[in-house]
Design a protein around this motif. Structure first.
Motif, PDB file in Angstrom:
ATOM      1  N   LEU A  37       0.830  -1.203   0.000  1.00  0.00           N
ATOM      2  CA  LEU A  37       0.000   0.000   0.000  1.00  0.00           C
ATOM      3  C   LEU A  37       0.865   1.254   0.000  1.00  0.00           C
ATOM      4  CD1 LEU A  37      -2.734   1.469   0.242  1.00  0.00           C
ATOM      5  CD2 LEU A  37      -2.544   1.180   2.723  1.00  0.00           C
ATOM      6  N   LEU A  38       1.894   1.294   0.836  1.00  0.00           N
ATOM      7  CA  LEU A  38       2.782   2.450   0.865  1.00  0.00           C
ATOM      8  C   LEU A  38       3.440   2.667  -0.490  1.00  0.00           C
ATOM      9  CD1 LEU A  38       4.475   2.041   4.369  1.00  0.00           C
ATOM     10  CD2 LEU A  38       2.678   3.664   3.715  1.00  0.00           C
ATOM     11  N   GLU A  39       3.829   1.588  -1.133  1.00  0.00           N
ATOM     12  CA  GLU A  39       4.426   1.687  -2.476  1.00  0.00           C
ATOM     13  C   GLU A  39       3.412   2.256  -3.463  1.00  0.00           C
ATOM     14  OE1 GLU A  39       6.882   1.526  -5.756  1.00  0.00           O
ATOM     15  OE2 GLU A  39       7.465   1.315  -3.663  1.00  0.00           O
ATOM     16  N   ALA A  40       2.172   1.833  -3.371  1.00  0.00           N
ATOM     17  CA  ALA A  40       1.126   2.312  -4.283  1.00  0.00           C
ATOM     18  C   ALA A  40       0.837   3.798  -4.072  1.00  0.00           C
ATOM     19  CB  ALA A  40      -0.144   1.491  -4.091  1.00  0.00           C
ATOM     20  N   LEU A  41       1.074   4.312  -2.874  1.00  0.00           N
ATOM     21  CA  LEU A  41       0.788   5.715  -2.572  1.00  0.00           C
ATOM     22  C   LEU A  41       1.921   6.655  -2.963  1.00  0.00           C
ATOM     23  CD1 LEU A  41      -0.955   5.314   0.900  1.00  0.00           C
ATOM     24  CD2 LEU A  41      -2.028   5.797  -1.313  1.00  0.00           C
ATOM     25  N   ARG A  42       3.015   6.107  -3.422  1.00  0.00           N
ATOM     26  CA  ARG A  42       4.129   6.951  -3.855  1.00  0.00           C
ATOM     27  C   ARG A  42       3.752   7.715  -5.109  1.00  0.00           C
ATOM     28  NH1 ARG A  42       9.545   3.620  -4.181  1.00  0.00           N
ATOM     29  NH2 ARG A  42      10.370   5.709  -4.335  1.00  0.00           N
ATOM     30  N   ASP A  43       4.336   8.904  -5.270  1.00  0.00           N
ATOM     31  CA  ASP A  43       4.109   9.724  -6.457  1.00  0.00           C
ATOM     32  C   ASP A  43       5.000   9.186  -7.569  1.00  0.00           C
ATOM     33  OD1 ASP A  43       3.742  11.640  -8.375  1.00  0.00           O
ATOM     34  OD2 ASP A  43       4.574  13.296  -7.212  1.00  0.00           O
ATOM     35  N   LYS A  44       4.390   8.609  -8.577  1.00  0.00           N
ATOM     36  CA  LYS A  44       5.157   7.984  -9.661  1.00  0.00           C
ATOM     37  C   LYS A  44       5.337   8.914 -10.870  1.00  0.00           C
ATOM     38  CE  LYS A  44       5.357   3.651  -8.001  1.00  0.00           C
ATOM     39  NZ  LYS A  44       4.534   3.658  -6.853  1.00  0.00           N
ATOM     40  N   SER A  45       4.972  10.185 -10.724  1.00  0.00           N
ATOM     41  CA  SER A  45       5.116  11.100 -11.853  1.00  0.00           C
ATOM     42  C   SER A  45       6.593  11.293 -12.174  1.00  0.00           C
ATOM     43  CB  SER A  45       4.462  12.444 -11.544  1.00  0.00           C
ATOM     44  OG  SER A  45       5.135  13.081 -10.482  1.00  0.00           O
ATOM     45  N   GLU A  46       6.866  11.549 -13.405  1.00  0.00           N
ATOM     46  CA  GLU A  46       8.263  11.708 -13.834  1.00  0.00           C
ATOM     47  C   GLU A  46       8.795  13.096 -13.512  1.00  0.00           C
ATOM     48  OE1 GLU A  46       8.772  10.508 -17.872  1.00  0.00           O
ATOM     49  OE2 GLU A  46       7.701   8.646 -17.571  1.00  0.00           O
ATOM     50  N   ILE A  47       7.910  14.039 -13.288  1.00  0.00           N
ATOM     51  CA  ILE A  47       8.325  15.404 -13.000  1.00  0.00           C
ATOM     52  C   ILE A  47       8.215  15.647 -11.497  1.00  0.00           C
ATOM     53  CG2 ILE A  47       7.847  17.845 -13.423  1.00  0.00           C
ATOM     54  CD1 ILE A  47       6.532  16.928 -16.062  1.00  0.00           C
ATOM     55  N   GLU A  48       9.328  16.085 -10.896  1.00  0.00           N
ATOM     56  CA  GLU A  48       9.362  16.404  -9.469  1.00  0.00           C
ATOM     57  C   GLU A  48       8.763  15.306  -8.598  1.00  0.00           C
ATOM     58  OE1 GLU A  48       8.428  20.347  -8.076  1.00  0.00           O
ATOM     59  OE2 GLU A  48       8.376  21.055 -10.129  1.00  0.00           O
ATOM     60  N   GLN A  49       9.314  14.130  -8.693  1.00  0.00           N
ATOM     61  CA  GLN A  49       8.812  13.019  -7.873  1.00  0.00           C
ATOM     62  C   GLN A  49       9.025  13.349  -6.404  1.00  0.00           C
ATOM     63  OE1 GLN A  49      10.424   9.189  -8.717  1.00  0.00           O
ATOM     64  NE2 GLN A  49       9.517   8.259  -6.922  1.00  0.00           N
ATOM     65  N   ARG A  50       7.961  13.262  -5.639  1.00  0.00           N
ATOM     66  CA  ARG A  50       8.021  13.493  -4.200  1.00  0.00           C
ATOM     67  C   ARG A  50       7.342  12.334  -3.506  1.00  0.00           C
ATOM     68  NH1 ARG A  50       5.100  18.917  -2.986  1.00  0.00           N
ATOM     69  NH2 ARG A  50       3.554  17.316  -3.182  1.00  0.00           N
ATOM     70  N   ASP A  51       8.120  11.582  -2.789  1.00  0.00           N
ATOM     71  CA  ASP A  51       7.535  10.495  -2.016  1.00  0.00           C
ATOM     72  C   ASP A  51       7.023  11.062  -0.705  1.00  0.00           C
ATOM     73  OD1 ASP A  51       7.989   8.407  -3.814  1.00  0.00           O
ATOM     74  OD2 ASP A  51      10.058   8.213  -3.156  1.00  0.00           O
ATOM     75  N   PRO A  52       5.956  10.485  -0.186  1.00  0.00           N
ATOM     76  CA  PRO A  52       5.407  10.997   1.070  1.00  0.00           C
ATOM     77  C   PRO A  52       6.324  10.695   2.253  1.00  0.00           C
ATOM     78  CG  PRO A  52       4.254   9.004   0.403  1.00  0.00           C
ATOM     79  CD  PRO A  52       5.188   9.363  -0.715  1.00  0.00           C
ATOM     80  N   LEU A  53       6.254  11.556   3.247  1.00  0.00           N
ATOM     81  CA  LEU A  53       6.909  11.304   4.522  1.00  0.00           C
ATOM     82  C   LEU A  53       6.005  10.347   5.286  1.00  0.00           C
ATOM     83  CD1 LEU A  53       8.988  11.910   6.786  1.00  0.00           C
ATOM     84  CD2 LEU A  53       7.519  13.840   7.433  1.00  0.00           C
ATOM     85  N   VAL A  54       6.586   9.290   5.841  1.00  0.00           N
ATOM     86  CA  VAL A  54       5.824   8.312   6.622  1.00  0.00           C
ATOM     87  C   VAL A  54       6.233   8.456   8.076  1.00  0.00           C
ATOM     88  CG1 VAL A  54       5.310   5.877   6.981  1.00  0.00           C
ATOM     89  CG2 VAL A  54       5.739   6.719   4.659  1.00  0.00           C
ATOM     90  N   LEU A  55       5.280   8.833   8.922  1.00  0.00           N
ATOM     91  CA  LEU A  55       5.531   8.894  10.368  1.00  0.00           C
ATOM     92  C   LEU A  55       4.887   7.675  10.987  1.00  0.00           C
ATOM     93  CD1 LEU A  55       4.817  12.646  11.191  1.00  0.00           C
ATOM     94  CD2 LEU A  55       7.020  11.539  10.808  1.00  0.00           C
ATOM     95  N   MET A  56       5.683   6.933  11.734  1.00  0.00           N
ATOM     96  CA  MET A  56       5.183   5.687  12.304  1.00  0.00           C
ATOM     97  C   MET A  56       5.506   5.631  13.792  1.00  0.00           C
ATOM     98  SD  MET A  56       5.923   1.798  11.088  1.00  0.00           S
ATOM     99  CE  MET A  56       5.380   2.224   9.465  1.00  0.00           C
ATOM    100  N   GLY A  57       4.473   5.522  14.597  1.00  0.00           N
ATOM    101  CA  GLY A  57       4.651   5.345  16.031  1.00  0.00           C
ATOM    102  C   GLY A  57       4.805   3.862  16.338  1.00  0.00           C
ATOM    103  N   TYR A  58       5.777   3.558  17.162  1.00  0.00           N
ATOM    104  CA  TYR A  58       6.055   2.159  17.477  1.00  0.00           C
ATOM    105  C   TYR A  58       6.336   2.022  18.969  1.00  0.00           C
ATOM    106  CZ  TYR A  58       8.821  -2.068  18.041  1.00  0.00           C
ATOM    107  OH  TYR A  58       9.305  -3.250  18.492  1.00  0.00           O
TER     108      TYR A  58
END
Length: 106
Positions: A37-58
């Motif tokens: 799911l996290l992989e699917a939510l990544r921005d796959k555009s070729e211009i200015e690719q910005r992957d999301p910041l993932v904050l995870m409480g553990y």
């Protein structure tokens, strides 16, 4: 994506994903799906690719899982191409076993 007016609009990219309480023995069968799911939510555009910041409480729960079982989750983090780093300022005297991680895809 086309609107009813016929103009093209790019779908909005996701900037932030927040996850908590995902590292439990009972959730272990779904860990691979989480990273899919996290992989699917990544921005796959070729211009200015910005992957999301993932904050995870553990929170470490030694009664629920062994250290070796917990390590399997963090092995999947690395396998997915994500780098997680703890946020030191997120530590709390009230929750000493809880760590907040900031993750980005490499």
């Amino acid at each position: 994506m086309s609107s009813s007016r016929g103009t093209d609009r790019k779908a909005c990219a996701i900037d932030l994903i927040i996850a908590s309480d995902v590292i439990w023995k009972a959730t272990q069968p779904s860990w691979q799906d989480l990273f899919s799911l996290l992989e699917a939510l990544r921005d796959k555009s070729e211009i200015e690719q910005r992957d999301p910041l993932v904050l995870m409480g553990y929170t470490q729960r030694r009664l629920d899982m062994t250290l070796k079982e917990e390590q399997k989750f963090f092995d999947l983090v690395r396998k997915s191409g994500m780098q997680m780093k703890p946020i030191p300022s997120a530590a709390s005297d009230n929750w000493p076993l809880t760590v907040v991680y900031a993750g980005r895809f490499e």
